[in-house]
Design an enzyme around this catalytic site. Structure first.
Site: not given
Length: 258
Positions: A72, A143
């Site tokens: 990701s 993230k």
């Protein structure tokens, strides 16, 4: 016939080896092998436990290894990378900034109810993941911070870019070929929270996927574990994590530069 008794004389070999006896009584300095023999398995075990405890304490309060479990955050972070999370980055009053790559506990935002597990197994896995030897807990995520408290984050503008407080973001860190987002959104980030997204947008479950859940997809600042500052392993990728100037022109909601 000679009957006269013959006197037996002791040869040199029969003479007491005075020098040898004295030498055996002398003190010999222990060598490396003697030291190693003296270290029993118990002492080795104690040293091992103390070493592991020291590493765990260092990991808990200063720098924690973190194994990247998914794609990701490609291309910057790849599956199998072991990054070093700076736990002191926000410890003394500083807050996460736009563009920072952070590791956080998603309990209550990305994960509503963490899965139950055997306490012993959980403890062992937690210790291994804290040393970067196992995948992180299912509640831990990595993230990039896109918006901080008070920011209005919108996707997308006429050019297909994410806007923060009306400024389009040139996200050169995105995975090649990815759009900034395939799903539209328009959110004002609540105070004390963060809007976070992965760099591989087409393969990242992030704030966009939790808009309808408690918290609206944002992550509380107090759930941030630390900032990713370095890639520690593999050796060929050993480097500091490259920063970004993508948000340099973004102004705070009050008009000041962020």
């Amino acid at each position: 016939m000679d009957t006269e008794p013959q006197h037996m004389e002791r040869g040199p070999s029969s003479t007491p080896a005075t020098g040898t006896e004295e030498g055996s009584r002398s003190v010999r300095m222990p060598g490396p092998r003697d030291v190693l023999r003296a270290l029993s398995w118990r002492r080795v075990a104690v040293l091992g436990v103390l070493g592991a405890a020291s590493l765990l304490l260092f990991s808990a309060f200063v720098v924690q290894p973190f194994l990247i479990p998914s794609s990701s955050m490609e291309p910057g972070l790849q599956v199998g990378d072991r990054v070093l999370v700076n736990k002191l980055a926000y410890r003394f009053g500083d807050n996460p900034q736009r563009g920072d790559v952070v590791v956080f506990d998603g309990t209550g935002s990305f994960v509503q109810e963490p899965a139950r597990e055997n306490p012993v197994t959980g403890l062992a896995h937690g210790a291994a993941s804290a040393l970067g030897l196992a995948e992180p807990a299912e509640t831990d995520f990595v993230k990039r911070v896109i918006g901080v408290g008070g920011d209005r984050v919108v996707c997308c503008d006429e050019e297909g870019k994410v806007e923060v407080n009306g400024r389009a973001i040139d996200e050169r860190y995105l995975y090649f070929g990815d759009a900034p987002s395939s799903a539209p959104f328009d959110i004002v980030v609540p105070s004390g929270t963060l809007w976070v997204m992965g760099d591989h947008r087409s393969n990242s479950r992030d704030s966009r996927d939790h808009l309808g859940e408690p918290g609206g997809g944002t992550v509380p600042v107090d759930k941030i574990i630390g900032r990713v500052d370095w890639i520690g392993w593999p050796a060929g990728r050993w480097d500091s994590l490259e920063g970004t100037d993508a948000f340099s022109d973004v102004r705070d909601p009050d008009g000041a530069h962020g």
